[in-house]
Scaffold this motif. Structure first.
Motif, mmCIF file in Angstrom:
data_model
loop_
_atom_site.group_PDB
_atom_site.id
_atom_site.type_symbol
_atom_site.label_atom_id
_atom_site.label_comp_id
_atom_site.label_asym_id
_atom_site.label_seq_id
_atom_site.Cartn_x
_atom_site.Cartn_y
_atom_site.Cartn_z
ATOM 1 N N SER A 171 -10.997 -0.093 -0.081
ATOM 2 C CA SER A 171 -10.742 -1.532 -0.120
ATOM 3 C C SER A 171 -10.150 -2.011 1.193
ATOM 4 O O SER A 171 -10.523 -3.079 1.709
ATOM 5 N N PHE B 295 -2.122 -4.653 -2.654
ATOM 6 C CA PHE B 295 -3.261 -4.270 -3.494
ATOM 7 C C PHE B 295 -2.986 -4.627 -4.948
ATOM 8 O O PHE B 295 -1.838 -4.593 -5.401
ATOM 9 N N ALA C 297 -8.144 2.612 -2.740
ATOM 10 C CA ALA C 297 -7.427 1.642 -1.917
ATOM 11 C C ALA C 297 -7.840 1.762 -0.454
ATOM 12 O O ALA C 297 -7.941 0.744 0.249
ATOM 13 N N LEU D 24 -7.389 -2.008 -7.350
ATOM 14 C CA LEU D 24 -7.224 -1.466 -5.999
ATOM 15 C C LEU D 24 -7.859 -2.341 -4.926
ATOM 16 O O LEU D 24 -8.021 -1.914 -3.783
ATOM 17 N N GLU D 25 -8.211 -3.577 -5.286
ATOM 18 C CA GLU D 25 -8.688 -4.525 -4.282
ATOM 19 C C GLU D 25 -7.496 -5.075 -3.494
ATOM 20 O O GLU D 25 -6.388 -5.193 -4.030
ATOM 21 N N VAL D 26 -7.722 -5.411 -2.246
ATOM 22 C CA VAL D 26 -6.670 -5.996 -1.426
ATOM 23 C C VAL D 26 -6.383 -7.413 -1.916
ATOM 24 O O VAL D 26 -7.295 -8.227 -2.067
ATOM 25 N N GLY E 13 0.786 -1.228 0.000
ATOM 26 C CA GLY E 13 0.000 0.000 0.000
ATOM 27 C C GLY E 13 0.812 1.270 0.000
ATOM 28 O O GLY E 13 0.383 2.283 -0.566
#
Length: 244
Positions: free
Chosen positions: A91, A175, A88, A180-182, A77
């Motif tokens: 997320s 990410f 982010a 931008l999803e974890v 991140g």
């Protein structure tokens, strides 16, 4: 380790190496228990549906131990560009909400043990000033600890025990740079049942320090837009006293 590339980022006391899509953490005899605890947490989280690494191998001997895990895809991140920060942050809020909703966690990190750890670090004069704000550096670590102790009764009166990461800093969250999803949580040595604010406080201060970002999108995505500022400040101050 022949054929392995040293990894020099992070605050771990272990030696970390990478070869392809596998990471290896190595420690001497004194660190075996701590590394074994991390192994157990990685294995547990891998069975929950929360994204993270999986254990590839574990080697233990009189000389120490080696934990090998899969690499988590994506980027940490703290390396994301400013245009990605809001998405982010949202997320991150969602994945911490999902983590905190888990049940059946066999690991615990009660507040009493965390405060005791802080007391030990302060007593040994081992607090790292780099982890303190400019304002906190104007005080002795013992004075900072006194603030923690003074607020502890209030925090204990409103404790919300959940499954916490324990070190929810941006370098420990990966990410997908496109969506931008974890993609995964790493460095799970402190994972366990603790107050939800121990994670929220670290995430909020990281958003401020690393991104200069408003934490509102993160807290809204988490489902707690009106977070308790006293608890945020308590855990924000307690955390740097526990590393040393």
């Amino acid at each position: 380790m022949k054929g392995w590339e040293p990894v020099t980022v992070g605050e771990s006391d272990t030696s970390v190496y990478r070869r392809g899509e596998v990471f290896a953490k190595c420690c001497g005899p004194a660190g075996v228990l701590e590394l074994r605890d991390e192994r157990d947490r990685v294995e547990w989280l891998a069975g929950t549906g929360i994204p993270g690494a999986t254990v590839v191998d574990w080697v233990e001997s009189a000389d120490g131990a080696r934990l090998m895990t899969t690499a988590v895809p994506g980027v940490p991140g703290d390396s994301l560009p400013p245009a990605a920060h809001v998405g982010a942050a949202e997320s991150l809020g969602r994945v911490l909400r999902d983590l905190h909703s888990l049940t059946g966690c066999p690991f615990e990190r009660p507040l009493s043990s965390v405060v005791a750890l802080g007391e030990d670090v302060v007593r040994r004069n081992a607090v790292n000033p780099a982890f303190l704000t400019d304002e906190w550096r104007k005080l002795k670590p013992s004075e900072l600890l006194d603030q923690v102790v003074a607020e502890r009764p209030y925090v204990e009166s409103v404790l919300e025990p959940v499954v916490c990461h324990g070190d929810a800093c941006l370098p420990n969250v990966f990410f997908d740079p496109a969506t931008l999803e974890v993609t995964g949580l790493i460095d799970l040595g402190r994972l366990g049942i603790a107050d939800r604010y121990s994670d929220l406080a670290l995430a909020v201060i990281q958003l401020h320090d690393e991104w200069s970002a408003d934490p509102a999108p993160f807290l809204s995505a988490y489902g707690l837009p009106d977070a308790d500022p006293r608890r945020l400040e308590f855990f924000r101050l307690l955390d740097p006293l526990t590393w040393g």
